[in-house]
Design an enzyme around this catalytic site. Structure first.
Site, PDB file in Angstrom:
ATOM      1  N   ARG A  96       0.776  -1.175  -0.005  1.00 37.40           N
ATOM      2  CA  ARG A  96       0.070   0.055   0.071  1.00 37.40           C
ATOM      3  C   ARG A  96       0.864   1.424   0.055  1.00 37.40           C
ATOM      4  O   ARG A  96       0.531   2.102  -0.726  1.00 37.40           O
ATOM      5  CB  ARG A  96      -1.040   0.073   1.338  1.00 37.40           C
ATOM      6  CG  ARG A  96      -2.150  -1.170   1.010  1.00 37.40           C
ATOM      7  CD  ARG A  96      -3.103  -0.981   2.451  1.00 37.40           C
ATOM      8  NE  ARG A  96      -2.187  -1.245   3.378  1.00 37.40           N
ATOM      9  CZ  ARG A  96      -2.843  -1.147   4.516  1.00 37.40           C
ATOM     10  NH1 ARG A  96      -4.068  -0.664   4.863  1.00 37.40           N
ATOM     11  NH2 ARG A  96      -2.176  -1.410   5.595  1.00 37.40           N
ATOM     12  N   ASN A 119      -6.523  -2.785   1.973  1.00 36.88           N
ATOM     13  CA  ASN A 119      -6.688  -4.155   1.687  1.00 36.88           C
ATOM     14  C   ASN A 119      -8.061  -4.732   1.567  1.00 36.88           C
ATOM     15  O   ASN A 119      -9.037  -4.427   2.216  1.00 36.88           O
ATOM     16  CB  ASN A 119      -5.991  -4.793   3.129  1.00 36.88           C
ATOM     17  CG  ASN A 119      -4.340  -4.592   3.031  1.00 36.88           C
ATOM     18  OD1 ASN A 119      -3.734  -4.383   2.233  1.00 36.88           O
ATOM     19  ND2 ASN A 119      -3.828  -4.596   4.408  1.00 36.88           N
TER      20      ASN A 119
END
Ligand SMILES: [Zn+2]
Ligand SMILES: [Zn+2]
Length: 760
Positions: A20, A38
């Protein structure tokens, strides 16, 4: 150009590896608005808005600039209208209900962090808990998912301002590193003596003590190690006495690969395995220059080696500049110690080098060995657990499996993914059984799933069976009992996804469908069903389990098939067979066999290998699992001359009496022991392979696989491989889970899938 939007789903290894943050950086580079988060099932969802051209560049870069520990399997892109509701780009904290989080495995310290540790001007100079987004403990610190700092044991340490700045800075390599820490704010080490008094300069002092031959207990990320130097026989003998491991091999840790090369043979693949981010123990062949104590792996031609995987290990090894014994701190059969309190009660080390970070999940070192040139797990644990194994199946239910008795792992199938626990161990110990239960509960919590059925071994008296029975009652779910060797083959089927196969399932012991002891089995799988279609000759096992500890009993039991009592006695004495109560036991033993009192029957390959080992004088007492056969294999590896052996098969049963008798004849004729050992193993391998080939031909099957603990035997596996190759049959070895009982739970799950609807 008007802005558009794109929803990009990425699957692969993309959680817990700094994915990320890297997306964030790339999105900012192209001034795209949106978010990354996520998803369940281990994926990541990205939504971006902006000009099409920029978005396309973004997608290209996403692949190219992905973090080194990540792996992208699939990218799905859906373009649409821009909503214009996002300002800037954000990492959204995940945690949607009902989703399965991804639980990352621990990652060894990366090169950048190692460089920082050894840079005097760096603020993390010699800081033992240096990690970044690319590296550090994961599974061992995770209490809950998603993997965010607040859900790990690191939350007990508040970040200092400097760490916080790094954590929040997208340009920093510790941007969103959940395990970020420094000496100012993070966990630290301290050294205690036997009276638990603190000693100054903990690391310097620890190194000094080690050099002086002291035994240290060192807390790591998944548990504690017992450490000592490797060249002093006396220290190691003392260590063996204290740990109650008279013969069991110890692993050693080396400062770098150059040091390993001084005493072990390594090729490129061994080197890669040693340096891999999982940092397992790799079983290596000792070289001619081997100069460490013979007491490290007595009677074996191999030694288990690993490289440092954490900051503290790098620091100590670099200072000490020589290999160290690093063996897990536990009494045989008991779980490895993880709490400081227990380390103090574990009175084995002279000094305790501890830290104040709580270990959430115990995780033993993983162990691998190259067998027949294939990377094979002996233990799949730290660095690998609990990353799931994807199953190619059409099955939506959840299944829990609990393994057998020793080397236990549990396995939880959910959403077609098999999550194996870390190595649990020997469940004959109550503490280990409790550990199994804790690990299962933790896994259910992390995967947010509950089993619809539970699978266990067929053995009625295993603690895991009792646990499974209790669990199925409490949760009102069906219980599926799985024959041990069917489960072994099923674990291979789970790995390869084949619909028909013949399995060579060879190990020490498994409870048979007929209630007898199996262990040298040919198992057929087709049409979703397992059946036993061949095996080794059934042999006497005088005294049952005692014969597994004193393999001389197997020799007596087998040779009784040929020789009258008086002659058998002479043979046993003449060949120096040793028993628990000395030679006076021989009369009692032969009498016991003759009267058939407490004499079990077994088709085990392990027991036959034990008998060969004992008859050749290699090993008369088993102090750890597999010892006689492992030592025999070490001897066999030195064998060069192939001696003739009788290989007689009738009705799918291999005559092992003749094979052992041939060992006796050759030994008494003065042939070299290594050649006899080698040839006996080859004969057993060819015999069992031939039965498998016969069965495969009948059923028109072109695949034969091997599973079970004997699959660690180098000569046997390479012989079978060659035998099958010559006959155009594909040979399957385990790649993803251990062939021993450590991989059994996966097989139990796989078996339960085929049988789920029949037990309802
Ligand atoms: Zn790092
Ligand atoms: Zn800090």
């Amino acid at each position: 150009m008007s802005p558009i939007s794109a929803i990009i789903s990425v699957s692969g290894i993309v959680q817990g590896v700094g994915f990320r943050p890297s997306i964030y950086r790339i999105a900012r580079k192209f001034a795209l608005n949106g978010y990354v988060r996520n998803l369940g099932f281990g994926g990541v969802e990205i939504r971006v808005e902006g000009e099409r051209e920029r978005i396309e560049k973004f997608i290209k870069l996403l692949e190219r600039e992905k973090p080194k520990n990540s792996r992208i399997d699939k990218i799905d892109v859906k373009f649409g209208k821009a909503l214009g509701q996002y300002r800037g780009f954000k990492i959204i904290h995940s945690g949607g209900r009902g989703s399965i989080g991804f639980i990352p495995a621990d990652i060894s310290i990366c090169d950048n962090c190692v460089d920082e540790i050894f840079s005097e001007n760096n603020r993390r100079y010699l800081y033992e808990f240096t990690t970044c987004t690319d590296c550090g403990p994961r599974f061992t610190t995770i209490e809950r998912i998603p993997y965010d700092r607040k859900n790990t044991s690191f939350h007990e340490f508040d970040m200092c301002d400097k760490c916080k700045k790094e954590y929040e800075n997208p340009e920093d390599r510790r941007f969103h590193a959940q395990t970020i820490a420094c000496r100012e704010c993070g966990p630290g080490y301290f050294l205690l003596d036997k009276k638990f008094e603190r000693i100054e300069n903990p690391i310097e002092s620890a190194v000094k003590f080690l050099k002086n031959g002291k035994i240290l207990c060192i807390k790591g990320i998944g548990g504690m190690h017992i450490a000592s130097i490797t060249t002093n026989d006396e220290i190691i003998s003392e260590l063996r006495k204290k740990l109650k491991r008279p013969q069991q091999p110890f692993a050693v840790m080396c400062p770098d690969i150059g040091v390993v090369k001084r005493f072990a043979i390594i090729g490129k693949r061994e080197e890669n395995a040693l340096k891999s981010r999982e940092r397992p123990i790799v079983i290596l062949r000792k070289s001619e220059d081997y100069h460490l104590s013979d007491n490290i792996s007595p009677g074996l031609d191999t030694i288990g080696v690993m490289l440092p995987c954490t900051g503290i290990q790098h620091i100590i090894l670099r200072k000490i500049k020589e290999p160290l014994i690093m063996t897990s701190a536990n009494i045989p059969g008991e779980p490895m110690i993880i709490r400081n309190k227990d380390a103090k009660e574990f009175k084995i080390a002279d000094y305790l080098l501890l830290h104040d970070l709580r270990i959430v999940n115990r995780c033993d070192d993983s162990v691998i060995k190259f067998i027949n040139n294939k990377r094979t797990f002996i233990r799949r644990s730290r660095g690998f657990a609990p990353v799931p194994i994807e199953l190619d199946i059409n099955f939506e239910k959840n299944i829990l499996a609990v393994g057998a008795e020793e080397n236990v792992t549990a396995c939880l199938l959910t959403n077609k993914r098999a999550f194996l626990t870390q190595h649990i161990g020997d469940t004959r110990s109550l503490n280990t059984l409790n550990y199994l239960e804790d690990a299962i509960i933790h896994l259910m919590k992390l995967t947010k799933s509950k089993p619809d059925a539970i699978a266990c071994d067929l053995h009625p008296n295993f603690n895991t069976t009792r646990f499974a029975i209790r669990f199925c009652r409490e949760n009102e779910i069906p219980l599926i009992r799985v024959q041990h060797h069917y489960a072994h083959l099923a674990s291979l089927i789970a790995e390869y996804g084949c619909d028909k196969i013949v399995g060579i399932c060879v190990d020490g012991y498994g409870y048979g469908e007929d209630g007898r002891a199996w262990g040298g089995e040919i198992i057929l799988y087709r049409n979703g069903e397992f059946s036993r279609v061949g095996h080794l000759e059934e042999q006497r096992m005088p005294g049952g389990d005692i014969a597994a500890y004193y393999p001389g009993r197997m020799v007596a039991g087998i040779l009784y098939n040929i020789y009258p009592k008086n002659e058998l006695k002479k043979i046993l004495i003449r060949n120096g067979l040793r028993f628990r109560h000395g030679t006076k036991e021989i009369d009692i033993l032969i009498n016991q066999i003759d009267k058939d009192i407490n004499v079990m029957r077994t088709t085990s390959m392990g027991r036959v290998l034990d008998a060969v080992s004992s008859l050749l004088g290699v090993c008369h007492y088993r102090s750890y699992g597999g010892e006689p056969a492992m030592k025999l294999d070490s001897l066999a590896n030195k064998g060069k001359r192939l001696l003739e052996f009788p290989i007689h098969i009738r009705d799918g049963i291999l005559n092992t009496t003749e094979i052992l008798n041939r060992v006796l004849e050759l030994k008494e004729d003065g042939y070299k022991k290594e050649d006899i050992a080698f040839s006996a193993e080859v004969a057993l391998a060819m015999g069992i392979a031939e039965i498998a080939v016969m069965r495969a031909k009948i059923h028109n099957i072109d695949k034969i696989g091997i599973s079970g603990g004997v699959s660690y035997n180098n000569v046997i596996v390479t012989t079978i491989s060659k035998y099958l190759e010559d006959r155009g049959i594909e040979f399957l070895q385990h790649r993803k889970v251990p062939p021993g009982d450590g991989g059994l739970s996966l097989g139990q799950v796989r078996y339960a899938i085929d049988n789920f609807f029949t037990v309802l």
